[in-house]
Design an enzyme around this catalytic site. Sequence first.
Site, PDB file in Angstrom:
ATOM      1  N   ARG A 278      30.772 -26.199  51.774  1.00 45.14           N
ATOM      2  CA  ARG A 278      30.545 -25.308  52.530  1.00 45.14           C
ATOM      3  C   ARG A 278      30.235 -25.461  53.781  1.00 45.14           C
ATOM      4  O   ARG A 278      28.976 -24.834  54.336  1.00 45.14           O
ATOM      5  CB  ARG A 278      30.924 -24.212  51.735  1.00 45.14           C
ATOM      6  CG  ARG A 278      30.894 -22.856  52.062  1.00 45.14           C
ATOM      7  CD  ARG A 278      30.307 -22.118  50.978  1.00 45.14           C
ATOM      8  NE  ARG A 278      30.919 -19.898  51.779  1.00 45.14           N
ATOM      9  CZ  ARG A 278      29.733 -19.579  52.766  1.00 45.14           C
ATOM     10  NH1 ARG A 278      28.654 -20.015  53.127  1.00 45.14           N
ATOM     11  NH2 ARG A 278      30.622 -18.192  52.892  1.00 45.14           N
TER      12      ARG A 278
ATOM     13  N   LYS B  90      20.945 -24.118  57.209  1.00 44.86           N
ATOM     14  CA  LYS B  90      20.147 -22.932  55.957  1.00 44.86           C
ATOM     15  C   LYS B  90      18.955 -23.798  56.124  1.00 44.86           C
ATOM     16  O   LYS B  90      18.288 -24.492  56.941  1.00 44.86           O
ATOM     17  CB  LYS B  90      20.665 -23.383  54.533  1.00 44.86           C
ATOM     18  CG  LYS B  90      21.780 -22.141  54.363  1.00 44.86           C
ATOM     19  CD  LYS B  90      22.210 -22.172  53.028  1.00 44.86           C
ATOM     20  CE  LYS B  90      23.489 -21.813  52.338  1.00 44.86           C
ATOM     21  NZ  LYS B  90      23.977 -22.465  51.041  1.00 44.86           N
TER      22      LYS B  90
HETATM   23  N1  HH2 Z   1      26.184 -19.814  50.981  1.00 43.83           N
HETATM   24  C1  HH2 Z   1      26.034 -18.591  51.157  1.00 43.83           C
HETATM   25  C2  HH2 Z   1      27.225 -18.072  50.847  1.00 43.83           C
HETATM   26  N2  HH2 Z   1      28.236 -17.746  50.019  1.00 43.83           N
HETATM   27  N3  HH2 Z   1      29.161 -19.680  48.974  1.00 43.83           N
HETATM   28  C3  HH2 Z   1      28.965 -20.982  48.188  1.00 43.83           C
HETATM   29  N4  HH2 Z   1      29.954 -20.816  47.002  1.00 43.83           N
HETATM   30  N5  HH2 Z   1      28.099 -21.522  48.227  1.00 43.83           N
HETATM   31  C4  HH2 Z   1      27.143 -21.490  49.376  1.00 43.83           C
HETATM   32  O1  HH2 Z   1      25.646 -22.279  49.287  1.00 43.83           O
HETATM   33  C5  HH2 Z   1      27.274 -20.074  49.850  1.00 43.83           C
HETATM   34  C6  HH2 Z   1      28.127 -19.354  49.629  1.00 43.83           C
HETATM   35  C7  HH2 Z   1      25.432 -18.187  52.519  1.00 43.83           C
HETATM   36  O2  HH2 Z   1      26.011 -18.639  53.223  1.00 43.83           O
HETATM   37  P1  HH2 Z   1      26.433 -17.806  54.578  1.00 43.83           P
HETATM   38  O3  HH2 Z   1      28.229 -17.394  54.070  1.00 43.83           O
HETATM   39  O4  HH2 Z   1      26.797 -18.470  56.742  1.00 43.83           O
HETATM   40  O5  HH2 Z   1      25.625 -16.131  54.905  1.00 43.83           O
HETATM   41  P2  HH2 Z   1      25.230 -14.911  54.060  1.00 43.83           P
HETATM   42  O6  HH2 Z   1      25.350 -15.412  53.736  1.00 43.83           O
HETATM   43  O7  HH2 Z   1      24.480 -14.663  54.829  1.00 43.83           O
HETATM   44  O8  HH2 Z   1      26.916 -14.530  54.942  1.00 43.83           O
END
Ligand code: HH2
Length: 266
Positions: free
Chosen positions: A239, A205
């Site tokens: 995660r 992040k």
């Molecule tokens: N962060 C993201 C998505 N889902 N769920 C939880 N519980 N906690 C988090 O910190 C979290 C999450 C964002 O990361 P990512 O899935 O890699 O990216 P994107 O939202 O661009 O798909």
Amino acid sequence: MGVVNATPDSFSDGGRWLDPDAAASRALALASEGADLVDVGGESTRPGAPPVAADEEIRRVVPVVERLVAGGLTVPISVDTSKPEVALAALRAGAALVNDVRGLSDPRLAEVVAAAGVPVVLMHTRGTPADMRERSRYRDVAAEVRDELGEALRRAASAGVPAERTILDPGIGFAKTAAQSLEVLARLGELRSLGRPILVGPSRKSFIGAVTGAAVEDRLPGTLAAVAAAVLAGAEFVRVHDVGAARQATLVAAAIRDAAPGRVSG
Ligand code: HH2
């Protein structure tokens, strides 16, 4: 918890796992690297991400869940969604847990989770990806995140989702500046007063970029530092995209935590 983004536009791996076969093999690879859960999502939640219609999100997520169930994945599948229709379709296909970045702010999703009797991750955020950047004004970020997660627990309970089925997540990078995300991590232990297991998602992040200047694809070392800090502060789940490396960091951080004199291990 290993991340599988079946999206064209996720901030770190958008487009890599949009094809259901590619996403399913990614999930199987994460499980073989030691993931205890795989989290399948079909909508990016990065700041400014465009919303995705429920039927499109279902088209992205459900075939992945179906392939994983058919392919004999041995760890539970979580569905990363805030939409009741998507959660329902994924649960019917075999998902075992709902990961809601909006902390059950949609009562219809709360109803789906209550009726299915599955666990749910209640993550803290404010607003939507479109306006979360403007919603990052706090007097005391760690205290307000804790209080707002307490409200999410109350919302869940009144919809019939008991506290025992919840996991809490402070939402690193969601309606938080880099400095606020760092403070939330530094004060993660304060969430323990809510009495529920804690999940943290620091992987790749932007707060890591803010501290180090590293580009998204070069943030694994910073991710591992955040994972270790979270585990030392009492997080039960992390995660991450890079499961093998994070698993080693987690095991070592947990071993150090549990080696403190006077601590009952386990
Ligand atoms: N962060 C993201 C998505 N889902 N769920 C939880 N519980 N906690 C988090 O910190 C979290 C999450 C964002 O990361 P990512 O899935 O890699 O990216 P994107 O939202 O661009 O798909």
